[in-house]
Design a protein around this motif. Structure first.
Motif, PDB file in Angstrom:
ATOM      1  N   ILE A 121       9.545  -9.860 -11.296  1.00  0.00           N
ATOM      2  CA  ILE A 121       8.318  -9.071 -11.234  1.00  0.00           C
ATOM      3  C   ILE A 121       8.374  -8.116 -12.419  1.00  0.00           C
ATOM      4  O   ILE A 121       9.180  -7.186 -12.447  1.00  0.00           O
ATOM      5  CB  ILE A 121       8.203  -8.295  -9.912  1.00  0.00           C
ATOM      6  N   ALA A 122       7.539  -8.365 -13.411  1.00  0.00           N
ATOM      7  CA  ALA A 122       7.572  -7.591 -14.646  1.00  0.00           C
ATOM      8  C   ALA A 122       6.876  -6.249 -14.460  1.00  0.00           C
ATOM      9  O   ALA A 122       6.139  -6.025 -13.486  1.00  0.00           O
ATOM     10  CB  ALA A 122       6.905  -8.382 -15.777  1.00  0.00           C
ATOM     11  N   ASP A 123       7.097  -5.336 -15.421  1.00  0.00           N
ATOM     12  CA  ASP A 123       6.414  -4.047 -15.373  1.00  0.00           C
ATOM     13  C   ASP A 123       4.900  -4.230 -15.385  1.00  0.00           C
ATOM     14  O   ASP A 123       4.161  -3.468 -14.745  1.00  0.00           O
ATOM     15  CB  ASP A 123       6.846  -3.183 -16.557  1.00  0.00           C
ATOM     16  N   ASP A 124       4.429  -5.233 -16.126  1.00  0.00           N
ATOM     17  CA  ASP A 124       2.982  -5.495 -16.152  1.00  0.00           C
ATOM     18  C   ASP A 124       2.474  -5.903 -14.772  1.00  0.00           C
ATOM     19  O   ASP A 124       1.338  -5.574 -14.401  1.00  0.00           O
ATOM     20  CB  ASP A 124       2.661  -6.596 -17.162  1.00  0.00           C
ATOM     21  N   ASP A 125       3.298  -6.616 -14.019  1.00  0.00           N
ATOM     22  CA  ASP A 125       2.907  -7.005 -12.663  1.00  0.00           C
ATOM     23  C   ASP A 125       2.781  -5.773 -11.768  1.00  0.00           C
ATOM     24  O   ASP A 125       1.865  -5.674 -10.951  1.00  0.00           O
ATOM     25  CB  ASP A 125       3.928  -7.971 -12.062  1.00  0.00           C
ATOM     26  N   LEU A 126       3.715  -4.838 -11.909  1.00  0.00           N
ATOM     27  CA  LEU A 126       3.653  -3.609 -11.121  1.00  0.00           C
ATOM     28  C   LEU A 126       2.393  -2.819 -11.475  1.00  0.00           C
ATOM     29  O   LEU A 126       1.707  -2.309 -10.576  1.00  0.00           O
ATOM     30  CB  LEU A 126       4.890  -2.749 -11.381  1.00  0.00           C
ATOM     31  N   ALA A 127       2.105  -2.718 -12.764  1.00  0.00           N
ATOM     32  CA  ALA A 127       0.898  -2.006 -13.187  1.00  0.00           C
ATOM     33  C   ALA A 127      -0.345  -2.684 -12.627  1.00  0.00           C
ATOM     34  O   ALA A 127      -1.307  -2.014 -12.218  1.00  0.00           O
ATOM     35  CB  ALA A 127       0.839  -1.937 -14.707  1.00  0.00           C
ATOM     36  N   SER A 128      -0.325  -4.005 -12.584  1.00  0.00           N
ATOM     37  CA  SER A 128      -1.469  -4.747 -12.041  1.00  0.00           C
ATOM     38  C   SER A 128      -1.655  -4.463 -10.550  1.00  0.00           C
ATOM     39  O   SER A 128      -2.789  -4.300 -10.073  1.00  0.00           O
ATOM     40  CB  SER A 128      -1.273  -6.239 -12.277  1.00  0.00           C
ATOM     41  N   ILE A 129      -0.548  -4.401  -9.811  1.00  0.00           N
ATOM     42  CA  ILE A 129      -0.640  -4.093  -8.374  1.00  0.00           C
ATOM     43  C   ILE A 129      -1.264  -2.716  -8.176  1.00  0.00           C
ATOM     44  O   ILE A 129      -2.139  -2.517  -7.318  1.00  0.00           O
ATOM     45  CB  ILE A 129       0.754  -4.161  -7.724  1.00  0.00           C
ATOM     46  N   VAL A 130      -0.832  -1.748  -8.978  1.00  0.00           N
ATOM     47  CA  VAL A 130      -1.362  -0.392  -8.851  1.00  0.00           C
ATOM     48  C   VAL A 130      -2.824  -0.342  -9.284  1.00  0.00           C
ATOM     49  O   VAL A 130      -3.678   0.235  -8.582  1.00  0.00           O
ATOM     50  CB  VAL A 130      -0.519   0.597  -9.681  1.00  0.00           C
ATOM     51  N   ASP A 131      -3.148  -0.949 -10.435  1.00  0.00           N
ATOM     52  CA  ASP A 131      -4.499  -0.840 -10.995  1.00  0.00           C
ATOM     53  C   ASP A 131      -5.530  -1.672 -10.248  1.00  0.00           C
ATOM     54  O   ASP A 131      -6.698  -1.268 -10.116  1.00  0.00           O
ATOM     55  CB  ASP A 131      -4.490  -1.251 -12.467  1.00  0.00           C
ATOM     56  N   GLU A 132      -5.112  -2.859  -9.747  1.00  0.00           N
ATOM     57  CA  GLU A 132      -6.079  -3.764  -9.140  1.00  0.00           C
ATOM     58  C   GLU A 132      -6.114  -3.691  -7.619  1.00  0.00           C
ATOM     59  O   GLU A 132      -7.089  -4.150  -7.001  1.00  0.00           O
ATOM     60  CB  GLU A 132      -5.776  -5.192  -9.580  1.00  0.00           C
ATOM     61  N   VAL A 133      -5.062  -3.154  -7.019  1.00  0.00           N
ATOM     62  CA  VAL A 133      -5.016  -3.103  -5.561  1.00  0.00           C
ATOM     63  C   VAL A 133      -5.070  -1.666  -5.047  1.00  0.00           C
ATOM     64  O   VAL A 133      -5.922  -1.315  -4.219  1.00  0.00           O
ATOM     65  CB  VAL A 133      -3.739  -3.800  -5.025  1.00  0.00           C
ATOM     66  N   LEU A 134      -4.158  -0.824  -5.548  1.00  0.00           N
ATOM     67  CA  LEU A 134      -4.023   0.512  -4.968  1.00  0.00           C
ATOM     68  C   LEU A 134      -5.064   1.510  -5.481  1.00  0.00           C
ATOM     69  O   LEU A 134      -5.683   2.220  -4.673  1.00  0.00           O
ATOM     70  CB  LEU A 134      -2.611   1.044  -5.234  1.00  0.00           C
ATOM     71  N   MET A 135      -5.236   1.587  -6.786  1.00  0.00           N
ATOM     72  CA  MET A 135      -6.169   2.572  -7.311  1.00  0.00           C
ATOM     73  C   MET A 135      -7.606   2.381  -6.814  1.00  0.00           C
ATOM     74  O   MET A 135      -8.280   3.362  -6.489  1.00  0.00           O
ATOM     75  CB  MET A 135      -6.121   2.585  -8.850  1.00  0.00           C
ATOM     76  N   PRO A 136      -8.119   1.137  -6.726  1.00  0.00           N
ATOM     77  CA  PRO A 136      -9.470   0.974  -6.154  1.00  0.00           C
ATOM     78  C   PRO A 136      -9.594   1.483  -4.722  1.00  0.00           C
ATOM     79  O   PRO A 136     -10.679   1.902  -4.288  1.00  0.00           O
ATOM     80  CB  PRO A 136      -9.714  -0.530  -6.232  1.00  0.00           C
ATOM     81  N   ILE A 137      -8.491   1.474  -3.975  1.00  0.00           N
ATOM     82  CA  ILE A 137      -8.533   1.968  -2.588  1.00  0.00           C
ATOM     83  C   ILE A 137      -8.653   3.474  -2.545  1.00  0.00           C
ATOM     84  O   ILE A 137      -9.388   4.014  -1.707  1.00  0.00           O
ATOM     85  CB  ILE A 137      -7.266   1.521  -1.830  1.00  0.00           C
ATOM     86  N   VAL A 138      -7.957   4.167  -3.435  1.00  0.00           N
ATOM     87  CA  VAL A 138      -7.849   5.626  -3.324  1.00  0.00           C
ATOM     88  C   VAL A 138      -8.736   6.383  -4.288  1.00  0.00           C
ATOM     89  O   VAL A 138      -8.969   7.586  -4.103  1.00  0.00           O
ATOM     90  CB  VAL A 138      -6.382   6.076  -3.533  1.00  0.00           C
ATOM     91  N   ARG A 139      -9.234   5.712  -5.313  1.00  0.00           N
ATOM     92  CA  ARG A 139      -9.977   6.418  -6.374  1.00  0.00           C
ATOM     93  C   ARG A 139     -11.239   7.082  -5.820  1.00  0.00           C
ATOM     94  O   ARG A 139     -11.940   6.504  -4.989  1.00  0.00           O
ATOM     95  CB  ARG A 139     -10.347   5.429  -7.472  1.00  0.00           C
ATOM     96  N   PRO A 140     -11.554   8.305  -6.290  1.00  0.00           N
ATOM     97  CA  PRO A 140     -12.789   8.983  -5.842  1.00  0.00           C
ATOM     98  C   PRO A 140     -14.027   8.161  -6.188  1.00  0.00           C
ATOM     99  O   PRO A 140     -14.042   7.476  -7.202  1.00  0.00           O
ATOM    100  CB  PRO A 140     -12.776  10.299  -6.621  1.00  0.00           C
TER     101      PRO A 140
END
Length: 204
Positions: free
Chosen positions: A185-204
């Motif tokens: 699991i590359a660093d880019d994969d981690l960034a993708s999980i955060v940007d595409e999954v987590l941030m859309p959930i929590v972003r104002p």
């Protein structure tokens, strides 16, 4: 004249090489993870680990009474101490760093921690589950939850999204990928999980 006639000591060969202390322990723990990769938790035996570590079964039973005790100590050996809060001032960067700790830990134990937990067997509960929960699962989830709470206090995310349920999402994605796909699991994969999954959930 033969070796025996000359009085020269016989070559013990690699299978009977005597190792003690940390060297032997490291070989045993490495064999544990190799066996978990090869045969899984149900197929792992003390005999199999001893053979893979090129040592005697008695050497294992002198220290560990069961395979659960052995696997637990192997995991404790490679699992780091619980990570500290990153506190970068950015919820995105905090989440990436925390998930990177989880990823690096999975690499250290070759994914064995979650493969053991995946086994649908009463035999696999207890000591091993406690080690994984206390040294890995709970600390990572707690850190993510605190990162969300701090981000909500800063006004960076919606307050109602700072929940333990949402904090569990990132680790769940990584564990699912590890169990179903394997591989790095590359660093880019981690960034993708955060940007595409987590941030859309929590972003104002």
């Amino acid at each position: 004249m033969t070796r025996a006639d000359s009085g020269a000591p016989a070559d013990p060969g690699p299978a009977t090489t005597r190792r003690r202390g940390g060297e032997l322990e490291a070989a045993i723990f490495d064999a544990v993870f190799a066996q978990l990769e090869a045969v899984g938790y149900p197929g792992l035996t003390m005999e199999g680990v001893a053979a893979a570590a090129r040592t005697g079964k008695a050497a294992l039973y002198r220290r560990w009474r069961s395979k659960n005790e052995l696997i637990s100590d192997a995991l404790k050996h490679v699992l780091p101490e619980p990570p500290t809060p990153p506190e970068t001032g950015s919820v995105r960067e905090d989440m990436i760093q925390i998930l990177r700790c989880l990823r690096d830990t999975l690499i250290a134990c070759r994914g064995a921690a979650f493969r053991v937990l995946k086994e649908d067997s009463e035999e696999g509960v207890g000591l091993v589950h406690d080690v994984v929960r206390d040294r890995l699962s709970k600390p990572v989830r707690d850190l993510l939850y605190e990162a969300l709470r701090e981000a909500a206090a800063r006004g960076e995310i919606r307050p109602e999204t700072a929940t333990r349920q949402i904090a569990n999402v990132g680790p769940a994605v990584i564990v699912y990928r590890n169990l179903t796909e394997g591989g790095p699991i590359a660093d880019d994969d981690l960034a993708s999980i955060v940007d595409e999954v987590l941030m859309p959930i929590v972003r104002p």
